[in-house]
Design an enzyme around this catalytic site. Sequence first.
Site, PDB file in Angstrom:
ATOM      1  N   TYR A 189     -13.643  22.961 -11.156  1.00 41.07           N
ATOM      2  CA  TYR A 189     -14.111  21.722 -11.802  1.00 41.07           C
ATOM      3  C   TYR A 189     -15.371  21.233 -11.084  1.00 41.07           C
ATOM      4  O   TYR A 189     -15.395  21.181  -9.847  1.00 41.07           O
ATOM      5  CB  TYR A 189     -12.968  20.718 -11.661  1.00 41.07           C
ATOM      6  CG  TYR A 189     -13.130  19.373 -12.277  1.00 41.07           C
ATOM      7  CD1 TYR A 189     -13.357  19.223 -13.639  1.00 41.07           C
ATOM      8  CD2 TYR A 189     -13.002  18.218 -11.498  1.00 41.07           C
ATOM      9  CE1 TYR A 189     -13.462  17.962 -14.201  1.00 41.07           C
ATOM     10  CE2 TYR A 189     -13.097  16.960 -12.057  1.00 41.07           C
ATOM     11  CZ  TYR A 189     -13.338  16.841 -13.409  1.00 41.07           C
ATOM     12  OH  TYR A 189     -13.436  15.590 -13.950  1.00 41.07           O
ATOM     13  N   ARG A 219       0.827  -1.203   0.000  1.00 44.23           N
ATOM     14  CA  ARG A 219       0.000   0.000   0.000  1.00 44.23           C
ATOM     15  C   ARG A 219       0.867   1.261   0.000  1.00 44.23           C
ATOM     16  O   ARG A 219       0.397   2.348  -0.308  1.00 44.23           O
ATOM     17  CB  ARG A 219      -0.967  -0.001   1.188  1.00 44.23           C
ATOM     18  CG  ARG A 219      -2.201   0.845   0.912  1.00 44.23           C
ATOM     19  CD  ARG A 219      -3.158   0.967   2.095  1.00 44.23           C
ATOM     20  NE  ARG A 219      -3.518  -0.312   2.653  1.00 44.23           N
ATOM     21  CZ  ARG A 219      -3.122  -0.737   3.865  1.00 44.23           C
ATOM     22  NH1 ARG A 219      -2.360   0.030   4.629  1.00 44.23           N
ATOM     23  NH2 ARG A 219      -3.486  -1.920   4.308  1.00 44.23           N
ATOM     24  N   LYS A 268      -4.855  13.690 -17.195  1.00 46.12           N
ATOM     25  CA  LYS A 268      -4.881  14.570 -18.351  1.00 46.12           C
ATOM     26  C   LYS A 268      -3.507  14.609 -19.027  1.00 46.12           C
ATOM     27  O   LYS A 268      -3.157  13.712 -19.752  1.00 46.12           O
ATOM     28  CB  LYS A 268      -5.369  15.970 -17.931  1.00 46.12           C
ATOM     29  CG  LYS A 268      -6.675  15.924 -17.120  1.00 46.12           C
ATOM     30  CD  LYS A 268      -7.872  15.471 -17.939  1.00 46.12           C
ATOM     31  CE  LYS A 268      -9.108  15.088 -17.140  1.00 46.12           C
ATOM     32  NZ  LYS A 268      -9.570  16.052 -16.168  1.00 46.12           N
ATOM     33  N   ASP A 315      -5.804  23.418  -7.875  1.00 44.68           N
ATOM     34  CA  ASP A 315      -5.930  22.398  -8.920  1.00 44.68           C
ATOM     35  C   ASP A 315      -5.182  22.947 -10.135  1.00 44.68           C
ATOM     36  O   ASP A 315      -5.653  23.841 -10.824  1.00 44.68           O
ATOM     37  CB  ASP A 315      -7.410  22.153  -9.241  1.00 44.68           C
ATOM     38  CG  ASP A 315      -7.602  21.060 -10.287  1.00 44.68           C
ATOM     39  OD1 ASP A 315      -6.660  20.806 -11.067  1.00 44.68           O
ATOM     40  OD2 ASP A 315      -8.701  20.480 -10.336  1.00 44.68           O
TER      41      ASP A 315
END
Length: 404
Positions: free
Chosen positions: A118, A64, A215, A190
């Site tokens: 967003y 993890r 992206k 962001d």
Amino acid sequence: MSTKQAPEDLSDATRIVGAGRRSEWTGPVVNPPVWRASTHLYENTAALAQGPRTNEDGRFFYGRRGAPTQWALADALTALEPGAAGTVLYPSGVAAIAGAMLAVLRPGDVVLISDNAYDPTRSMGKGLLTDFGIEPRFFDPLDLDAYRAAFCERTRAVLLEAPGSLSMEMCDLPALAAIAREKGAISMLDNTWASPLGFAGLRHGIDIVIMALTKHVGGHSDLMMGSASAGPELYEKLRNRAQQLGNVVSPDDAALALRGLRTLHLRLAHETQSALAVAQWLAARSEIAQVLCPMLPGAPGHDVWRRDFTGGCGLFSFVFRGGDAAARNRFIDALTLFGIGYSWGGFESLAIPIEPSAYRSRMTWPPAPCGEGDRHGVRLAIGLEAPEDLIADIEQALDAWQPR
Ligand SMILES: *Cc1c(COP(=O)(O)O)cnc(C)c1O
């Protein structure tokens, strides 16, 4: 030149080639192998007992916490973000935003969210955060006085995004970050649009820089991932919270993202040039009321972009002069080189219709320079095709828009 250059003196183009490469992770090969690993084995019980103490980044512990493939990607992103002590990877951009929010906010806190953020970020404020006793308040990032007045004693953090989602407003990020700091709040940005190559967030006073790696970093429309980078103290908080939430990314996706990252600089530069060519062409057309592209001289936000940013990308919007939604949709359907789909930052061009007013509570759509009946927008993501082909495609599609 005989002296060896310090890494920080090298240009982004040079640093991006070798960032995150460590021989202890890659061995003699150029790229880190895909380490598929849940279990990490220990020499003996004494080493196992030491495990929690050596639970640092870049040390084997348990799956993890990643393995060299994920560490190399995180390390490369940290190297590209001046001022960052570390980067946490998340399974999507939205998971990165949620991870950052949950790392810094507590029940009873207020978080200020940019009104043009967003949409899933806005929804997170009204859903997840509200459910956990955190109050979201939306603000117009172009109105510094209203923003300053929006802070209260409970304001713990601010979520910024530039340019604004869909409507592409360019706000004064250094001023917004400075006001947050003065008010004792943590600023999160962001930064998916510009990436650290186009805007060095931490250097401009932002506390946590978030990206949807889905992206441009992935860049090939085949993976989902997010990241958050910060200085030492906040990085620890992000890392601990991500561990508590069980966030881990697959080594296959980390290897793909690292491969994408190596050409980020080239792709962004190409997209920016092409987007400018398309935007310029659109701005001269009588069918178009307004091109919303901060990189375009004369467009809204251009001066702020020029002052603060060192790059852009292929994503921008425009508003038709008059017409209706059906005409706008006919235009999009007539495009042959643009796919119709969410997301952006891949090598291929995309177009979507936009109606941002459904996602605004403080800002107005259409943006100020538009006339009465100008409201039907399109967002273009310009990819790596030749711009003259894209322009020719747009020109023929405009025939389908012409109100009959
Ligand atoms: C796509 C996007 C996100 C979310 O990324 P996912 O990986 O799709 O969750 C966040 N912010 C911006 C600006 C985006 O465009």
